[in-house]
Scaffold this active site. Structure first.
Site, PDB file in Angstrom:
ATOM      1  N   GLY A 292      40.722  44.002  39.233  1.00 34.14           N
ATOM      2  CA  GLY A 292      42.155  44.277  39.209  1.00 34.14           C
ATOM      3  C   GLY A 292      42.914  43.245  40.029  1.00 34.14           C
ATOM      4  O   GLY A 292      42.522  42.082  40.136  1.00 34.14           O
ATOM      5  N   SER A 293      43.994  43.702  40.650  1.00 31.81           N
ATOM      6  CA  SER A 293      44.961  42.766  41.232  1.00 31.81           C
ATOM      7  C   SER A 293      44.483  42.033  42.479  1.00 31.81           C
ATOM      8  O   SER A 293      45.096  41.032  42.869  1.00 31.81           O
ATOM      9  CB  SER A 293      46.268  43.504  41.546  1.00 31.81           C
ATOM     10  OG  SER A 293      46.878  43.941  40.350  1.00 31.81           O
ATOM     11  N   THR A 294      43.409  42.497  43.149  1.00 36.73           N
ATOM     12  CA  THR A 294      42.912  41.717  44.285  1.00 36.73           C
ATOM     13  C   THR A 294      42.410  40.345  43.813  1.00 36.73           C
ATOM     14  O   THR A 294      42.382  39.387  44.591  1.00 36.73           O
ATOM     15  CB  THR A 294      41.773  42.459  45.008  1.00 36.73           C
ATOM     16  OG1 THR A 294      40.780  42.843  44.054  1.00 36.73           O
ATOM     17  CG2 THR A 294      42.296  43.699  45.720  1.00 36.73           C
ATOM     18  N   LYS A 296      43.943  38.485  41.825  1.00 36.17           N
ATOM     19  CA  LYS A 296      45.090  37.598  41.661  1.00 36.17           C
ATOM     20  C   LYS A 296      45.191  36.576  42.788  1.00 36.17           C
ATOM     21  O   LYS A 296      45.827  35.527  42.638  1.00 36.17           O
ATOM     22  CB  LYS A 296      46.380  38.416  41.592  1.00 36.17           C
ATOM     23  CG  LYS A 296      46.492  39.276  40.333  1.00 36.17           C
ATOM     24  CD  LYS A 296      47.699  40.199  40.367  1.00 36.17           C
ATOM     25  CE  LYS A 296      47.797  41.044  39.097  1.00 36.17           C
ATOM     26  NZ  LYS A 296      48.911  42.020  39.155  1.00 36.17           N
TER      27      LYS A 296
END
Length: 639
Positions: A292-294, A296
């Protein structure tokens, strides 16, 4: 027929020659046996007559970085039989079976088996009370020898990292297995001479051969930081009724693991009481999932390092981005509207990160992903590490490039994320994580070996790393990571919320929420990652995992005596945020003076006197608005 004298003499001569040769061979053989083979034959003869009672060495202790024992040993007795010395085997078997609680026929079979010595069934690592009962019987041929077993003073703390040993004190899992050769030592024994029937020879003394104890192993773990992790994971499991949870704390500059834990957990002393999948799966290195967004952070670092994005440039997010006929949506359906690229990071805006990936193109993005260590093991000295899974570059199209940019479609391990994000914030250096710090002699405490921090490669520049730190500090101060904010400390971090995948399909309503945070943001001393699987609450990393990371970081920073500082990015308040105030100094004031001043908090009075001699909380502490302050009255001298 008459034999001539010459023939007789010739025969006598030949016989003499043969006799001399045979005599010489015999003497030579005797000399060889006596002088050359003598010592070894003597040893063999003595060994045939020697009876040994073995005893195990003390296994090396496992200690934290400050010398606090995490695994140690306790002495326990074990029962041995020397069959040749047992006079009444049936009665001996009966008495032993009664004390040990085993079948008499099993004991009888063991103590009558032809061997130098045998272990008695049920007599392995018995209680001190049972040992005293057996010794009191004075049974010929039955010996009670000292043995040892592992003791874990903190129970389940760091259980998956430490591992456990088997009945023979052999390492079975965790560090106990990996470093078994260093920890186990060399056995010793007590030997004594016997006759051919196995009876002790009178007048002969016993020979004691001491065991060589194993080496003590010091870890990078810090017992205090580990306890902060255990506390916060326990609270998270209760609060969110999650399927499982994990946490890692690491020094981002060296790769030293300061703490690591999983839920569910187990007690190494009673590992047989737990399912094997609990104690065999060290989730921080074994579990793989879409990050997920980690993830990014990797896309951001690559884009900044390649100069394809500027944090101050503008970007418009309508809530989606069209890629090769597919609509990739932002988590915020209506979109974030006009924002800067810094706000793209703060808001964890998917279309913005897809744009970064498109500018990098697949070759460069995946090159950075691999340089940051994904798709391969970190090499941490723990059992069961997985590789994770990346797209084959030949199969990466525009959609796969887009989803990878915001952490979807790739599979990673928590330890890979820790190592990668540490590299993004520590100046660009990918460090190999490790747990075993040094080995010491268990008697002299001399250092025998030490692990040095190992840099794998430089991934991004120092300048890029500084920009990443700034952007992630802004995430905590003004973006989706506000729940990790700690007053007085500069904290950086990133949220993550990933829908779980099973059999190639996304699972409805099941998420892994995570947060990775570090502090101080301008000079990181510690980085913490928390992931919580399938929480029964609002499944967002910023709401669930971020407060857990904050709890670990806040306690750790205070414990490490990291000074608070000013000059960070100020926290942006939002509706519903808690408001805090600084407690004023009331000590020395009278009730009249306090009454004449306006203090924005309720005050509770205790004691008798004219003046405030003590207050709680102390002056300068930060409290929520509306929280009570208690004052204690006395006279000027504090009575």
């Amino acid at each position: 027929m008459r034999v001539s004298n010459a023939t007789v003499r010739r025969r006598i001569f030949i016989a003499m020659i043969i006799g001399i040769v045979l005599y010489t061979a015999l003497i030579t053989r005797l000399g060889y046996v006596q002088l050359v083979l003598g010592p070894s034959l003597k040893d063999k003869a003595e060994n045939l007559l020697q009876r040994n009672i073995p005893f195990e060495p003390m296994r090396g202790e496992i200690l934290d970085r400050n010398g606090e024992a995490l695994v140690t040993n306790i002495s326990v007795p074990s029962v041995w039989a020397i069959p040749a010395q047992i006079k009444q085997p049936e009665e001996t078997a009966r008495q032993l079976a009664t004390i040990l609680g085993v079948k008499q026929e099993d004991v009888y079979a063991a103590i009558t088996k032809r061997a130098i010595n045998n272990r008695v069934p049920g007599g392995r690592k018995i209680s001190a009370e049972k040992a005293k009962q057996i010794q009191a019987l004075g049974l010929p041929g039955i010996q009670v020898a000292e043995d040892s077993e592992r003791f874990y003073p903190y129970g389940s703390m760091a259980a998956h990292v430490l591992g456990f040993t088997g009945i023979d004190n052999q390492g079975l899992t965790g560090l106990e297995k990996i470093y078994d050769a260093f920890l186990k030592g060399t056995p010793g024994h007590v030997s004594f001479p016997t006759d051919a029937s196995g009876r002790v020879m009178p007048g002969e003394s016993e020979k004691y051969v001491p065991a060589q104890n194993g080496m003590n192993m010091y870890l990078t773990l810090d017992n205090h930081i580990q306890s902060f992790i255990e506390r916060e994971l326990d609270q998270a499991m209760v609060a969110y009724q999650a399927t499982d949870a994990l946490a890692i704390a690491m020094n981002p500059k060296t790769g030293e693991i300061l703490g690591m834990s999983s839920r569910p957990t187990f007690n190494p002393e009673d590992y047989r009481d737990y399912p094997s999948e609990v104690y065999n799966r060290n989730l921080p290195i074994w579990k793989t999932y879409e990050p997920g967004s980690t993830f990014k952070i990797v896309t951001l670092a690559a884009a900044l390092n390649e100069g394809v994005v500027n944090l101050n440039e503008g970007f418009y997010d309508p809530g989606y981005i069209n890629v090769a006929g597919a609509r990739l949506r932002c988590w915020k359906r209506q979109g974030h509207g006009q924002e800067t690229m810094l706000e793209v990071v703060e808001n964890s805006c998917n279309p913005g990160f897809v744009t970064m990936g498109q500018r990098l193109q697949k070759e460069r993005l995946f090159d950075y992903i691999k340089k940051f260590g994904f798709g391969q093991k970190t090499g941490i000295d723990l059992l069961g590490e997985e590789n994770g899974l990346l797209f084959n570059l030949n199969k990466v199209g525009p959609v796969e490039l887009g989803t990878t940019s915001f952490g979807q479609g790739v599979s990673v391990t928590p330890i890979q994320q820790m190592a990668a994000v540490a590299a993004a914030i520590n100046g660009g250096h990918l460090m190999k994580p490790y747990v075993a710090m040094e080995w010491r002699d268990s008697v002299t405490n001399d250092i025998i070996g030490r692990t040095q921090p190992q840099e794998v490669r430089q991934v991004i520049t120092e300048e890029t790393s500084a920009k990443v730190r700034y952007a992630l500090e802004s995430v905590v101060a003004q973006g989706s990571g506000r729940n990790a904010y700690i007053d007085g400390y500069r904290v950086g971090g990133k949220t993550g919320t990933a829908q779980k995948v099973k059999n190639g399909r996304y699972m409805d309503g099941e998420y892994i929420v995570s947060f990775i945070g570090f502090a101080p943001a301008n000079d990181p001393q510690v980085i913490v990652y928390v992931a919580i699987d399938n929480p029964k609450a609002l499944a967002f990393g910023g709401l669930i995992a971020a407060p857990t990371v904050r709890g670990i970081l806040e306690s750790t920073l205070a414990y490490l005596k990291v000074p608070k500082q000013k000059g960070g990015i100020p926290r942006e308040s939002q509706y519903g945020d808690k408001k805090y105030m600084e407690v004023p100094n009331l000590t020395g004031l009278s009730l009249q003076e306090i009454g004449q001043s306006y203090y924005a908090m309720p005050i509770e009075v205790d004691g008798k006197g004219k003046y405030v001699v003590k207050q709680a909380p102390a002056a300068g502490a930060k409290i929520e608005e509306g929280q009570k302050v208690r004052i204690y009255l006395g006279d000027k001298s504090g009575n």
